[in-house]
Write a protein that holds these residues in place. Structure first.
Motif, mmCIF file in Angstrom:
data_model
loop_
_atom_site.group_PDB
_atom_site.id
_atom_site.type_symbol
_atom_site.label_atom_id
_atom_site.label_comp_id
_atom_site.label_asym_id
_atom_site.label_seq_id
_atom_site.Cartn_x
_atom_site.Cartn_y
_atom_site.Cartn_z
ATOM 1 N N ILE A 16 72.103 67.229 -52.530
ATOM 2 C CA ILE A 16 72.047 66.356 -51.354
ATOM 3 C C ILE A 16 73.378 66.381 -50.609
ATOM 4 C CG2 ILE A 16 71.737 63.986 -50.565
ATOM 5 C CD1 ILE A 16 69.947 63.707 -53.137
ATOM 6 N N VAL A 17 73.312 66.748 -49.324
ATOM 7 C CA VAL A 17 74.492 66.812 -48.476
ATOM 8 C C VAL A 17 74.623 65.521 -47.673
ATOM 9 C CG1 VAL A 17 75.608 68.100 -46.607
ATOM 10 C CG2 VAL A 17 74.217 69.312 -48.295
ATOM 11 N N ILE A 18 73.504 64.993 -47.194
ATOM 12 C CA ILE A 18 73.483 63.777 -46.387
ATOM 13 C C ILE A 18 72.341 62.896 -46.869
ATOM 14 C CG2 ILE A 18 73.154 62.789 -44.081
ATOM 15 C CD1 ILE A 18 73.945 65.520 -42.919
ATOM 16 N N ASP A 19 72.604 61.620 -46.979
ATOM 17 C CA ASP A 19 71.552 60.617 -47.140
ATOM 18 C C ASP A 19 71.991 59.438 -46.280
ATOM 19 O OD1 ASP A 19 69.638 58.794 -47.771
ATOM 20 O OD2 ASP A 19 69.773 59.081 -49.930
ATOM 21 N N TYR A 20 71.427 59.347 -45.091
ATOM 22 C CA TYR A 20 71.896 58.380 -44.103
ATOM 23 C C TYR A 20 70.770 57.445 -43.681
ATOM 24 C CZ TYR A 20 74.243 56.445 -40.037
ATOM 25 O OH TYR A 20 74.817 55.587 -39.141
ATOM 26 N N THR A 21 71.073 56.171 -43.661
ATOM 27 C CA THR A 21 70.147 55.170 -43.154
ATOM 28 C C THR A 21 70.945 53.982 -42.640
ATOM 29 O OG1 THR A 21 68.243 53.764 -43.655
ATOM 30 C CG2 THR A 21 69.837 54.085 -45.437
ATOM 31 N N SER A 22 70.369 53.295 -41.684
ATOM 32 C CA SER A 22 70.950 52.036 -41.206
ATOM 33 C C SER A 22 70.300 50.851 -41.896
ATOM 34 C CB SER A 22 70.731 51.896 -39.693
ATOM 35 O OG SER A 22 71.306 52.961 -39.005
ATOM 36 N N GLY A 23 69.277 51.134 -42.689
ATOM 37 C CA GLY A 23 68.553 50.076 -43.367
ATOM 38 C C GLY A 23 67.313 49.625 -42.619
ATOM 39 N N ASP A 24 67.113 50.123 -41.386
ATOM 40 C CA ASP A 24 65.917 49.771 -40.626
ATOM 41 C C ASP A 24 64.747 50.626 -41.106
ATOM 42 O OD1 ASP A 24 67.391 47.989 -39.104
ATOM 43 O OD2 ASP A 24 67.829 49.462 -37.547
ATOM 44 N N PRO A 25 63.577 50.024 -41.306
ATOM 45 C CA PRO A 25 62.428 50.791 -41.794
ATOM 46 C C PRO A 25 61.998 51.852 -40.798
ATOM 47 C CG PRO A 25 61.768 48.572 -41.148
ATOM 48 C CD PRO A 25 63.256 48.630 -41.031
ATOM 49 N N GLY A 26 61.452 52.938 -41.340
ATOM 50 C CA GLY A 26 60.953 54.009 -40.502
ATOM 51 C C GLY A 26 60.788 55.283 -41.300
ATOM 52 N N PRO A 27 60.411 56.367 -40.622
ATOM 53 C CA PRO A 27 60.140 57.639 -41.294
ATOM 54 C C PRO A 27 61.400 58.249 -41.889
ATOM 55 C CG PRO A 27 60.165 57.927 -38.930
ATOM 56 C CD PRO A 27 60.271 56.454 -39.179
ATOM 57 N N CYS A 28 61.197 59.195 -42.762
ATOM 58 C CA CYS A 28 62.296 59.920 -43.391
ATOM 59 C C CYS A 28 62.244 61.369 -42.908
ATOM 60 C CB CYS A 28 62.169 59.873 -44.900
ATOM 61 S SG CYS A 28 63.484 60.750 -45.771
ATOM 62 N N LEU A 29 63.336 61.843 -42.337
ATOM 63 C CA LEU A 29 63.461 63.239 -41.929
ATOM 64 C C LEU A 29 64.311 63.943 -42.965
ATOM 65 C CD1 LEU A 29 63.058 65.553 -39.889
ATOM 66 C CD2 LEU A 29 65.080 64.697 -38.682
ATOM 67 N N ASP A 52 79.107 64.180 -37.463
ATOM 68 C CA ASP A 52 78.737 63.262 -36.383
ATOM 69 C C ASP A 52 78.307 61.904 -36.929
ATOM 70 O OD1 ASP A 52 79.260 65.186 -34.470
ATOM 71 O OD2 ASP A 52 77.150 65.599 -34.024
ATOM 72 N N LEU A 53 77.498 61.911 -37.973
ATOM 73 C CA LEU A 53 77.034 60.652 -38.552
ATOM 74 C C LEU A 53 78.198 59.850 -39.125
ATOM 75 C CD1 LEU A 53 73.777 61.813 -40.367
ATOM 76 C CD2 LEU A 53 73.927 60.377 -38.319
ATOM 77 N N ALA A 54 79.111 60.520 -39.801
ATOM 78 C CA ALA A 54 80.264 59.826 -40.367
ATOM 79 C C ALA A 54 81.148 59.225 -39.273
ATOM 80 C CB ALA A 54 81.079 60.783 -41.235
ATOM 81 N N ARG A 55 81.312 59.966 -38.187
ATOM 82 C CA ARG A 55 82.180 59.510 -37.100
ATOM 83 C C ARG A 55 81.522 58.404 -36.276
ATOM 84 N NH1 ARG A 55 82.705 64.015 -35.028
ATOM 85 N NH2 ARG A 55 81.133 63.846 -33.425
ATOM 86 N N GLU A 56 80.262 58.596 -35.903
ATOM 87 C CA GLU A 56 79.611 57.688 -34.953
ATOM 88 C C GLU A 56 78.796 56.578 -35.616
ATOM 89 O OE1 GLU A 56 77.672 59.834 -31.813
ATOM 90 O OE2 GLU A 56 79.224 61.381 -31.853
ATOM 91 N N GLN A 57 78.343 56.789 -36.833
ATOM 92 C CA GLN A 57 77.542 55.816 -37.572
ATOM 93 C C GLN A 57 76.468 55.160 -36.701
ATOM 94 O OE1 GLN A 57 80.107 53.175 -39.774
ATOM 95 N NE2 GLN A 57 81.127 54.874 -40.760
ATOM 96 N N PRO A 58 75.567 55.965 -36.139
ATOM 97 C CA PRO A 58 74.541 55.395 -35.257
ATOM 98 C C PRO A 58 73.525 54.576 -36.039
ATOM 99 C CG PRO A 58 74.012 57.653 -35.768
ATOM 100 C CD PRO A 58 75.373 57.385 -36.362
ATOM 101 N N ARG A 59 72.896 53.670 -35.348
ATOM 102 C CA ARG A 59 71.810 52.888 -35.929
ATOM 103 C C ARG A 59 70.539 53.715 -35.751
ATOM 104 N NH1 ARG A 59 71.776 48.320 -38.221
ATOM 105 N NH2 ARG A 59 69.847 47.172 -38.398
ATOM 106 N N ILE A 60 69.835 53.981 -36.840
ATOM 107 C CA ILE A 60 68.599 54.755 -36.776
ATOM 108 C C ILE A 60 67.481 53.978 -37.456
ATOM 109 C CG2 ILE A 60 69.810 56.977 -36.735
ATOM 110 C CD1 ILE A 60 68.949 57.350 -39.689
ATOM 111 N N ARG A 61 66.267 54.300 -37.086
ATOM 112 C CA ARG A 61 65.095 53.786 -37.787
ATOM 113 C C ARG A 61 64.748 54.806 -38.856
ATOM 114 N NH1 ARG A 61 62.497 53.398 -32.318
ATOM 115 N NH2 ARG A 61 61.842 55.392 -33.062
ATOM 116 N N GLY A 62 64.683 54.373 -40.093
ATOM 117 C CA GLY A 62 64.311 55.274 -41.169
ATOM 118 C C GLY A 62 65.516 55.880 -41.863
ATOM 119 N N ARG A 63 65.349 57.115 -42.237
ATOM 120 C CA ARG A 63 66.344 57.757 -43.099
ATOM 121 C C ARG A 63 66.435 59.228 -42.761
ATOM 122 N NH1 ARG A 63 65.399 56.788 -49.462
ATOM 123 N NH2 ARG A 63 67.055 58.083 -50.307
ATOM 124 N N PHE A 64 67.631 59.781 -42.864
ATOM 125 C CA PHE A 64 67.851 61.218 -42.688
ATOM 126 C C PHE A 64 68.503 61.743 -43.953
ATOM 127 C CE2 PHE A 64 70.783 64.686 -41.465
ATOM 128 C CZ PHE A 64 69.814 65.635 -41.233
#
Length: 191
Positions: A16-29, A52-64
């Protein structure tokens, strides 16, 4: 990244290289990079998205989640060691692998078993749809693209998960959905 996913990823942390979520429910890519060990494009894309995710920490629905495909082939810088890992995912091939003694496995068979176990762990832990993107490199000229079988389920899932979540215009050409590859990983699950 965010969240405590140790239970989901038990035994898979090196993949696993990335496991990113904002905690908001949604699909997993889930993006798979390096299924062919000599294709650096997906590995570079995943690294850029991770940065980009580490720098910007965007709010997303679900998980990447981004995972590495064929670890021994990536380490060797070769397409594969004994067999093309990208060619044996048909239902009957997976059933044959899982019914066979693991002691008979080739390096790619071991990788397939590990990837199957990873997917199984996701399916048991997530309640929303999972969309897989398999990243490859090509030496041909042209735009990056996503290719998926033209089935009703795929069309419904891609519209609901990718189009709605990203609010992006998508060019549909036969079996192809055309995107800039790195940005789909980023925008495909953004609010």
């Amino acid at each position: 990244m965010t969240g405590d996913n140790a239970a989901t990823h038990r035994g898979h942390s090196s993949r696993i290289v990335i496991d990113y979520t904002s905690g908001d429910p949604g699909p997993c890519l889930v993006a798979v990079a390096g299924l062919h060990g000599d294709e650096p494009g997906g590995l570079r894309a995943v690294q850029r998205v991770s940065d980009d995710l580490a720098r910007e920490q965007p709010r997303i629905r679900g998980r990447f989640i981004a995972v590495l495909g064929n670890l021994p082939a990536i380490a060797a810088g070769r397409r594969y060691l004994d067999a093309d890992l990208n060619r044996n995912w048909f239902e009957e091939d997976v059933a044959a692998l899982l019914s066979r003694d693991p002691a008979e496995d080739s390096p790619e068979d071991r990788e397939r078993r590990n990837l199957i176990a990873f997917v199984d762990s996701l399916e048991g832990a997530l309640q929303y749809p999972i969309v897989f993107v398999d990243l490859h490199s090509t030496s041909a000229e042209g735009l990056p693209f996503i290719c998926m079988p033209d089935t009703l389920t795929n069309l419904r899932t891609s519209r609901r998960v990718l189009w709605a979540a990203a609010a992006l215009p998508v060019a549909f050409i036969g079996y192809l959905f055309v995107y800039p590859m790195v940005r789909i990983l980023w925008l495909g699950i953004s609010e």
